[in-house]
Design an enzyme around this catalytic site. Structure first.
Site, PDB file in Angstrom:
ATOM      1  N   GLU A   1       0.822  -1.215   0.000  1.00  0.00           N
ATOM      2  CA  GLU A   1       0.000   0.000   0.000  1.00  0.00           C
ATOM      3  C   GLU A   1       0.859   1.270   0.000  1.00  0.00           C
ATOM      4  OE1 GLU A   1       0.535  -2.189   2.300  1.00  0.00           O
ATOM      5  OE2 GLU A   1       0.016  -1.523   4.330  1.00  0.00           O
TER       6      GLU A   1
ATOM      7  N   SER B   1       8.555  -8.865   5.160  1.00  0.00           N
ATOM      8  CA  SER B   1       9.397  -8.970   6.359  1.00  0.00           C
ATOM      9  C   SER B   1       9.186 -10.316   7.063  1.00  0.00           C
ATOM     10  CB  SER B   1       9.073  -7.821   7.311  1.00  0.00           C
ATOM     11  OG  SER B   1       7.720  -7.906   7.696  1.00  0.00           O
TER      12      SER B   1
ATOM     13  N   CYS C   1      16.327  -6.641  -0.112  1.00  0.00           N
ATOM     14  CA  CYS C   1      16.498  -7.830   0.733  1.00  0.00           C
ATOM     15  C   CYS C   1      17.840  -8.492   0.463  1.00  0.00           C
ATOM     16  CB  CYS C   1      15.373  -8.821   0.475  1.00  0.00           C
ATOM     17  SG  CYS C   1      15.489  -9.571  -1.132  1.00  0.00           S
TER      18      CYS C   1
HETATM   19  P1  NAD Z   1       6.038  -5.980   5.078  1.00  0.00           P
HETATM   20  O1  NAD Z   1       6.170  -7.346   5.640  1.00  0.00           O
HETATM   21  O2  NAD Z   1       5.742  -4.864   6.032  1.00  0.00           O
HETATM   22  O3  NAD Z   1       4.845  -5.945   3.995  1.00  0.00           O
HETATM   23  C1  NAD Z   1       4.773  -6.896   2.948  1.00  0.00           C
HETATM   24  C2  NAD Z   1       3.305  -7.080   2.569  1.00  0.00           C
HETATM   25  O4  NAD Z   1       2.595  -7.592   3.698  1.00  0.00           O
HETATM   26  C3  NAD Z   1       2.611  -5.800   2.151  1.00  0.00           C
HETATM   27  O5  NAD Z   1       1.785  -6.063   1.048  1.00  0.00           O
HETATM   28  C4  NAD Z   1       1.793  -5.420   3.378  1.00  0.00           C
HETATM   29  O6  NAD Z   1       0.605  -4.742   3.066  1.00  0.00           O
HETATM   30  C5  NAD Z   1       1.488  -6.759   4.016  1.00  0.00           C
HETATM   31  N1  NAD Z   1       1.384  -6.662   5.480  1.00  0.00           N
HETATM   32  C6  NAD Z   1       2.099  -5.838   6.299  1.00  0.00           C
HETATM   33  N2  NAD Z   1       1.735  -6.035   7.589  1.00  0.00           N
HETATM   34  C7  NAD Z   1       0.775  -6.988   7.576  1.00  0.00           C
HETATM   35  C8  NAD Z   1       0.021  -7.629   8.615  1.00  0.00           C
HETATM   36  N3  NAD Z   1       0.173  -7.310   9.903  1.00  0.00           N
HETATM   37  N4  NAD Z   1      -0.855  -8.583   8.260  1.00  0.00           N
HETATM   38  C9  NAD Z   1      -1.011  -8.918   6.957  1.00  0.00           C
HETATM   39  N5  NAD Z   1      -0.335  -8.347   5.949  1.00  0.00           N
HETATM   40  C10 NAD Z   1       0.566  -7.398   6.244  1.00  0.00           C
HETATM   41  O7  NAD Z   1       7.355  -5.691   4.240  1.00  0.00           O
HETATM   42  P2  NAD Z   1       7.799  -4.328   3.546  1.00  0.00           P
HETATM   43  O8  NAD Z   1       8.220  -3.367   4.611  1.00  0.00           O
HETATM   44  O9  NAD Z   1       6.800  -3.899   2.557  1.00  0.00           O
HETATM   45  O10 NAD Z   1       9.085  -4.842   2.727  1.00  0.00           O
HETATM   46  C11 NAD Z   1      10.361  -4.922   3.279  1.00  0.00           C
HETATM   47  C12 NAD Z   1      10.661  -6.309   3.797  1.00  0.00           C
HETATM   48  O11 NAD Z   1      10.526  -7.259   2.756  1.00  0.00           O
HETATM   49  C13 NAD Z   1      12.090  -6.463   4.297  1.00  0.00           C
HETATM   50  O12 NAD Z   1      12.073  -7.240   5.464  1.00  0.00           O
HETATM   51  C14 NAD Z   1      12.794  -7.197   3.169  1.00  0.00           C
HETATM   52  O13 NAD Z   1      13.931  -7.933   3.545  1.00  0.00           O
HETATM   53  C15 NAD Z   1      11.696  -8.086   2.698  1.00  0.00           C
HETATM   54  N6  NAD Z   1      11.931  -8.540   1.337  1.00  0.00           N
HETATM   55  C16 NAD Z   1      12.324  -9.822   1.167  1.00  0.00           C
HETATM   56  C17 NAD Z   1      12.590 -10.298  -0.097  1.00  0.00           C
HETATM   57  C18 NAD Z   1      13.032 -11.718  -0.312  1.00  0.00           C
HETATM   58  O14 NAD Z   1      13.019 -12.146  -1.446  1.00  0.00           O
HETATM   59  N7  NAD Z   1      13.409 -12.465   0.703  1.00  0.00           N
HETATM   60  C19 NAD Z   1      12.458  -9.452  -1.211  1.00  0.00           C
HETATM   61  C20 NAD Z   1      12.039  -8.147  -1.005  1.00  0.00           C
HETATM   62  C21 NAD Z   1      11.780  -7.706   0.285  1.00  0.00           C
END
Ligand code: NAD
Length: 498
Positions: free
Chosen positions: A176, A226, A281
Site C-alpha cells: 500500500e 518482512s 532484501c
Molecule cells: P512488510 O512485511 O511490512 O509488507 C509486505 C506485505 O505484507 C505488504 O503487502 C503489506 O501490506 C502486508 N502486510 C504488512 N503487515 C501486515 C500484517 N500485519 N498482516 C497482513 N499483511 C501485512 O514488508 P515491507 O516493509 O513492505 O518490505 C520490506 C521487507 O521485505 C524487508 O524485510 C525485506 O527484507 C523483505 N523482502 C524480502 C525479499 C526476499 O526475497 N526475501 C524481497 C524483497 C523484500
C-alpha cells in the site's frame, strides 16, 4: 489528489470501502495519491473474477497463453521508462535503479514465454505389459500474491507471469506504500490482450491480506516481505489449506579475506550496501573483514561513502534516493545514533542530512559502523536502510561461524582470489544464494530465488524451476488398452508390473 482503486475482471474498480491510505512522494514528503484499502467484499469480488476466469484460462492452449506473454514482454519493453518513473515517484529509488528492477522482473516474463518447455511432462511406455504411465503438471486455481514496497514491479513479476503461464489466475495485493507500478502492470497486461479476470489487483492492508489467506477459493499464496509477517502468512494460509511460499527478511554478510582486491571489495560493498538506500532484501548490511587488512578496508569504504550523491530519484545526478517514509527514516537513523553507546565506532554518520530544496523529503545520508559485534541492535536487526556494519574476525573459521549463526540466510558473498577458500565457502555457508566476488547474487530468472532459515518459510524458492513446481501440481496417469483376446481375468492381488 489522485485516488488509486482496484483492477478487477479486466477493468478499473473504484473503492466501495471508503477506506484509503496515503501514498507519498518520498523525495518531497508530499502526498499526491491516496490508495483504496479493500474491504472483504472487494477482495471477494476479485477472487470471484479470478475463479470465473480460471475455468476458461486453465483450458486455454499453451500457444495462446505464450502468445499473450510474448506480446506482454514487448509492451513492457516499450514502457520500461514509464514503469520506472512510477516506481521512482512512490518508492524514491533513482531512475537507473528502477529501470534495473523492471529489467529483472521482465526476466520472469521471458522465462514464462518458454513455459511450453517446462510443462512437457514425462511418459514411460510399456512399464508393464500394454501399460503406459505419464506424469503431467496442472494449475492450482486462483493464486494470491502479496508483495513488499521495495520492489513494486519486480517482485509482482516474480510471481504472476509464471503463475498465469501455468494456467492459474491471479489476485495481487501490492504494498500500500507504492502501489501504482504494480497496478500499471495489470493495465498493461490487459492492453496486451490478457483475458478478463486472469490478473486482478486489490489494493489494501491487513484486512485484504487476511481475507486472501482464508478465502476458500484461493489455492496458493506467494508472499514476499518482512520475517514476522512472512511467518504469520505461512501459519495462517497453511492452516486454511493453502500452498504457501513466504520469502522474508535478511541480514546479508559479505566476507572479505585478506587476499582480496580491497579496492574491488570496497566498491562492491558500497554498491550493495547503499544502492536503493539499502532497501533491498539482498543488500549487503554486514562486511566481515578478516585479519589485519580490516583497517585499510574500512578506510577505503569510508572514503567512497563520503562521495556518494544523494538526492531525488528523478535527478540523473543522484546515486541514492530517499527512504520510503519519514517513520522508517527516523528508525534507520536511530540505529546509528544508538550504535556508539553499544560500543560500535561510527566512522561515517549520515543521520544529520537534508537535500537542499527537498527539506521535507525522507532523506538520510549513508552511515558506516565499524567494530560491530553480535548482540548490538545494529547487528541483530534488519535495518533496511543505508547503514553498513563492519564486523572484524581473526580467521576464516571465525567469520563463517559468525555468518552461520545468523538467524537469517538469504544471500551472502565472499571476496577472495583464493579458489579453494571460495569453494569451501560455497559448500559451508548456510544461505540460499551465494556470491563469489559478486555482492548481490540475485539469481537470473531461469534459476530460482530464495533464502534459508528465517529468510524463507515454505519449501520452494520463487521463479525458475521451483516457481513452476509451486504453481502446478502433479498428476500421474496409468493407461492400459487391454488386448480383446486377453481380458486378464479376476485377480484381487495388489497390482505389480509384469
Ligand atoms: P512488510 O512485511 O511490512 O509488507 C509486505 C506485505 O505484507 C505488504 O503487502 C503489506 O501490506 C502486508 N502486510 C504488512 N503487515 C501486515 C500484517 N500485519 N498482516 C497482513 N499483511 C501485512 O514488508 P515491507 O516493509 O513492505 O518490505 C520490506 C521487507 O521485505 C524487508 O524485510 C525485506 O527484507 C523483505 N523482502 C524480502 C525479499 C526476499 O526475497 N526475501 C524481497 C524483497 C523484500
Amino acid at each position: 489528489m489522485k485516488t488509486l482503486g482496484h483492477w478487477i475482471d479486466g477493468k478499473a474498480a473504484e473503492s466501495t470501502s471508503g477506506s484509503f491510505g496515503p501514498v507519498y512522494n518520498p523525495a518531497t514528503g508530499e502526498q499526491p495519491t491516496r490508495v483504496s484499502l479493500a474491504s472483504v467484499e472487494e477482495v471477494d469480488a476479485a477472487v470471484a473474477a479470478a475463479r470465473e476466469a480460471y475455468t476458461t484460462w486453465s483450458q486455454t492452449s499453451l500457444a495462446q497463453r505464450t502468445a499473450f506473454l510474448f506480446r506482454y514482454r514487448e509492451l513492457l519493453d516499450a514502457r520500461r521508462d514509464e514503469i520506472a518513473a512510477l516506481i521512482t515517484a512512490e518508492h524514491g529509488k533513482v531512475h537507473s535503479d528502477a529501470l534495473g528492477e523492471v529489467a529483472r522482473g521482465m526476466e520472469i516474463v521471458e522465462l514464462a514465454c518458454g513455459i511450453t518447455e517446462k510443462l512437457k511432462g514425462e511418459l514411460s511406455t510399456q512399464v508393464s505389459t500394454r501399460v503406459d504411465v505419464s506424469s503431467i503438471r496442472q494449475p492450482l486455481g486462483v493464486v494470491a500474491g502479496i508483495t513488499p514496497f521495495n520492489f513494486p514491479a519486480m517482485v509482482p513479476m516474480w510471481m504472476f507471469p509464471l503463475a498465469i503461464a501455468c494456467g492459474n489466475t491471479f489476485v495481487l495485493k501490492p504494498s500500500e506504500k507504492d502501489p501504482s507500478a504494480s497496478y500499471r502492470l495489470a493495465e498493461l497486461a490487459a492492453e496486451a490482450g490478457l483475458a478478463q479476470g486472469v490478473l486482478n489487483v486489490v489494493n489494501g492492508d491487513k484486512i485484504a491480506v487476511d481475507r486472501l489467506l482464508t478465502h476458500p477459493d484461493v489455492a496458493a499464496v506467494s508472499f514476499v516481505g518482512s520475517t514476522p509477517i512472512a511467518q504469520y502468512i505461512q501459519a495462517e494460509a497453511t492452516a486454511h489449506g493453502k500452498r504457501v511460499q513466504a520469502l522474508a527478511g535478511a541480514k546479508n554478510h559479505m566476507l572479505v579475506l585478506p587476499d582480496a582486491d580491497l579496492d574491488h571489495a570496497a566498491d562492491n560493498a558500497i554498491n550493495a550496501a547503499y544502492g536503493s538506500a539499502g532497501e533491498r532484501c539482498m543488500a549487503v548490511s554486514v562486511v566481515v573483514a578478516v585479519g589485519a587488512m580490516g583497517d585499510t578496508l574500512v578506510d577505503k569504504i569510508a572514503e567512497r561513502a563520503r562521495t556518494l550523491r544523494i538526492g531525488p530519484g528523478d535527478d540523473p545526478a543522484s546515486e541514492m534516493g530517499p527512504l520510503i517514509t519519514r517513520e522508517h527514516r527516523d528508525k534507520v537513523n536511530s540505529y546509528v545514533t544508538g550504535a556508539a553507546d553499544q560500543g560500535a565506532q561510527v566512522v561515517v554518520d549520515g543521520t544529520d542530512f537534508t537535500v537542499e530544496g527537498h527539506e521535507s523529503g525522507f532523506f538520510t545520508g549513508v552511515s558506516l559502523l565499524d567494530k560491530v559485534r553480535p548482540g548490538m541492535d545494529a547487528y541483530e536487526d534488519e535495518i533496511f536502510g543505508p547503514v553498513l556494519c563492519v564486523v572484524r574476525a581473526e580467521t576464516y573459521d571465525e567469520a563463517i561461524a559468525l555468518i552461520n549463526s545468523s538467524k537469517w540466510g538469504n544471500g551472502t558473498a565472499i571476496f577472495t582470489r583464493d579458489g579453494g577458500a571460495a569453494r569451501r565457502f560455497q559448500l559451508e555457508v548456510e544461505a540460499g544464494m551465494v556470491g563469489v566476488n559478486v555482492p548481490i547474487p540475485v539469481p537470473v530468472g531461469y534459476h530460482s530465488f530464495g533464502g534459508w532459515k528465517q529468510s524463507l518459510f515454505g519449501d520452494l524458492h520463487i521463479y525458475g524451476n521451483d516457481g513452476v513446481q509451486f504453481y502446478t501440481r502433479g498428476k500421474v496417469i496409468t493407461t492400459r488398452w487391454p488386448d480383446p483376446a486377453d481380458s486378464g481375468g479376476i485377480n484381487l492381488g495388489f497390482p505389480t508390473s509384469s
